[in-house]
Scaffold this active site. Sequence first.
Site, PDB file in Angstrom:
ATOM      1  N   TYR A 158     -12.618  -5.505   2.014  1.00  0.00           N
ATOM      2  CA  TYR A 158     -12.733  -4.066   1.783  1.00  0.00           C
ATOM      3  C   TYR A 158     -13.053  -3.777   0.310  1.00  0.00           C
ATOM      4  O   TYR A 158     -13.998  -3.049  -0.003  1.00  0.00           O
ATOM      5  CB  TYR A 158     -11.420  -3.390   2.174  1.00  0.00           C
ATOM      6  CG  TYR A 158     -11.430  -1.889   2.084  1.00  0.00           C
ATOM      7  CD1 TYR A 158     -12.223  -1.124   2.938  1.00  0.00           C
ATOM      8  CD2 TYR A 158     -10.626  -1.208   1.163  1.00  0.00           C
ATOM      9  CE1 TYR A 158     -12.221   0.265   2.872  1.00  0.00           C
ATOM     10  CE2 TYR A 158     -10.604   0.175   1.094  1.00  0.00           C
ATOM     11  CZ  TYR A 158     -11.405   0.914   1.946  1.00  0.00           C
ATOM     12  OH  TYR A 158     -11.391   2.292   1.884  1.00  0.00           O
ATOM     13  N   ASP A 159     -12.273  -4.410  -0.562  1.00  0.00           N
ATOM     14  CA  ASP A 159     -12.420  -4.128  -1.995  1.00  0.00           C
ATOM     15  C   ASP A 159     -13.822  -4.492  -2.477  1.00  0.00           C
ATOM     16  O   ASP A 159     -14.479  -3.717  -3.178  1.00  0.00           O
ATOM     17  CB  ASP A 159     -11.389  -4.923  -2.806  1.00  0.00           C
ATOM     18  CG  ASP A 159      -9.946  -4.588  -2.416  1.00  0.00           C
ATOM     19  OD1 ASP A 159      -9.749  -3.873  -1.421  1.00  0.00           O
ATOM     20  OD2 ASP A 159      -9.024  -5.054  -3.106  1.00  0.00           O
ATOM     21  N   ASN A 187      -4.970   7.102  -1.948  1.00  0.00           N
ATOM     22  CA  ASN A 187      -4.292   7.297  -0.646  1.00  0.00           C
ATOM     23  C   ASN A 187      -4.278   8.769  -0.233  1.00  0.00           C
ATOM     24  O   ASN A 187      -3.830   9.628  -1.000  1.00  0.00           O
ATOM     25  CB  ASN A 187      -2.851   6.797  -0.728  1.00  0.00           C
ATOM     26  CG  ASN A 187      -2.790   5.296  -0.945  1.00  0.00           C
ATOM     27  OD1 ASN A 187      -3.254   4.800  -1.970  1.00  0.00           O
ATOM     28  ND2 ASN A 187      -2.254   4.578   0.013  1.00  0.00           N
ATOM     29  N   ASP A 219      10.014  -5.020  -1.331  1.00  0.00           N
ATOM     30  CA  ASP A 219      11.290  -4.386  -1.711  1.00  0.00           C
ATOM     31  C   ASP A 219      11.175  -2.863  -1.716  1.00  0.00           C
ATOM     32  O   ASP A 219      12.140  -2.163  -2.006  1.00  0.00           O
ATOM     33  CB  ASP A 219      11.747  -4.906  -3.085  1.00  0.00           C
ATOM     34  CG  ASP A 219      10.716  -4.623  -4.185  1.00  0.00           C
ATOM     35  OD1 ASP A 219       9.686  -3.955  -3.907  1.00  0.00           O
ATOM     36  OD2 ASP A 219      10.921  -5.068  -5.327  1.00  0.00           O
TER      37      ASP A 219
HETATM   38  N1  UDP Z   1       3.763  -0.112   3.845  1.00  0.00           N
HETATM   39  C1  UDP Z   1       5.093  -0.184   4.250  1.00  0.00           C
HETATM   40  N2  UDP Z   1       5.376  -0.077   5.582  1.00  0.00           N
HETATM   41  C2  UDP Z   1       4.426   0.109   6.537  1.00  0.00           C
HETATM   42  C3  UDP Z   1       3.087   0.214   6.128  1.00  0.00           C
HETATM   43  C4  UDP Z   1       2.794   0.090   4.777  1.00  0.00           C
HETATM   44  O1  UDP Z   1       5.990  -0.357   3.413  1.00  0.00           O
HETATM   45  O2  UDP Z   1       4.794   0.186   7.746  1.00  0.00           O
HETATM   46  C5  UDP Z   1       3.450  -0.214   2.408  1.00  0.00           C
HETATM   47  C6  UDP Z   1       2.341  -1.203   2.055  1.00  0.00           C
HETATM   48  O3  UDP Z   1       2.870  -2.499   1.881  1.00  0.00           O
HETATM   49  C7  UDP Z   1       1.820  -0.616   0.757  1.00  0.00           C
HETATM   50  C8  UDP Z   1       2.018   0.892   0.936  1.00  0.00           C
HETATM   51  O4  UDP Z   1       2.949   1.034   1.995  1.00  0.00           O
HETATM   52  O5  UDP Z   1       2.576  -1.054  -0.335  1.00  0.00           O
HETATM   53  C9  UDP Z   1       0.747   1.638   1.304  1.00  0.00           C
HETATM   54  O6  UDP Z   1       0.131   0.947   2.372  1.00  0.00           O
HETATM   55  P1  UDP Z   1      -1.091   1.526   3.200  1.00  0.00           P
HETATM   56  O7  UDP Z   1      -1.373   0.529   4.267  1.00  0.00           O
HETATM   57  O8  UDP Z   1      -0.780   2.918   3.610  1.00  0.00           O
HETATM   58  O9  UDP Z   1      -2.311   1.626   2.186  1.00  0.00           O
HETATM   59  P2  UDP Z   1      -2.798   0.836   0.873  1.00  0.00           P
HETATM   60  O10 UDP Z   1      -2.503   1.761  -0.244  1.00  0.00           O
HETATM   61  O11 UDP Z   1      -2.014  -0.444   0.728  1.00  0.00           O
HETATM   62  O12 UDP Z   1      -4.223   0.608   1.114  1.00  0.00           O
END
Ligand code: UDP
Length: 329
Positions: A158-159, A187, A219
Amino acid sequence: MSPAAKKAGRRPTPISVVTGGAGFLGSHLADLLLERGHRVVVIDNLVTGSIENLASHAGDPQFRFIRQDVTEYLFLDTPVDYVWHFASPASPMDYLKLPIQTLKVGSLGTHKALGLARHKGARFLLASTSEVYGDPLVHPQPESYWGHVNPVGPRGCYDEAKRFAEAMTMAYHSEHGIPTRIARIFNTYGPRMALQDGRVVPAFLGQALRNRPLTVFGDGAQTRSFCFYEDLIDGLFRLMMSDLETPVNLGNPEEFSMRELAEQVIRLTGARSRLVFRPAPQDDPRQRRPDITLARARLGWAPRVSLADGLARTLPWFRERVLRAREKA
Ligand code: UDP
């Protein structure tokens, strides 16, 4: 037609093409464009988008839907004024499942969308992403930061696709002189995200609405900055209509840890859920917050909707999805 529009050779009804227009952001953008008097052509192969997102436009003569993969040659028998290139899987869960399609739509799809813009003499906007900054070593991220990306890690598809797309967009701008815009979208959340999207807002809201545990990855100290879709779409429209040709961050600079987000979701829903901790995904960015100085100065734009208000406005959508899923089960 206004004298200015006539002088600029623009049509009284501008024509916009939205690739990925059946997706979460693409469909909200299509709504806004129709509201602002554009004729809208959506091109989408529905691999992650949903035709339901466009249902309110069925039968509207100003609206047209073409089911097509944008990596294939794009033929349109109408003039086009604006090309908005939004086609791509955008949730980590989706692009991890579809790495080749993600790379193809970011590279070949961007090439085709730029080719369409060039052929039609249209203005082009690329939906890029904060992921171009990878797991950033500079915080908050200004547009001048080049990023910290692992090209061969799970998020590389993706990146790097989006980084390539930015490079291709700039190349069409410099070599062919087409007017281009690049939005680095942070986001974003809101109604029309799929319940099973996998991103954190749909995941937490879906879990809380079922009184299930909220799955916090790692965490939960990692941060994100969440923008309500309405603010984002407003920023995109301003950007397309501006003369800003370098990339610009669009996102909400209010930053939250995932643990804070989980707690807000529990408060909002009144759920009896607890938090459960799951292993952090590989290369999950530790922190993310846009520096929006450029958007403020050049677009007069800043988000207005707080996370608490935006989540409250998103909740009914997910409540409905959870009820539907329950009825099906
Ligand atoms: N995340 C989480 N629980 C979930 C889904 C995502 O803690 O059920 C965390 C994920 O590890 C990341 C953040 O939420 O640190 C945002 O994840 P997302 O997939 O929404 O988008 P990203 O910003 O990583 O593309």
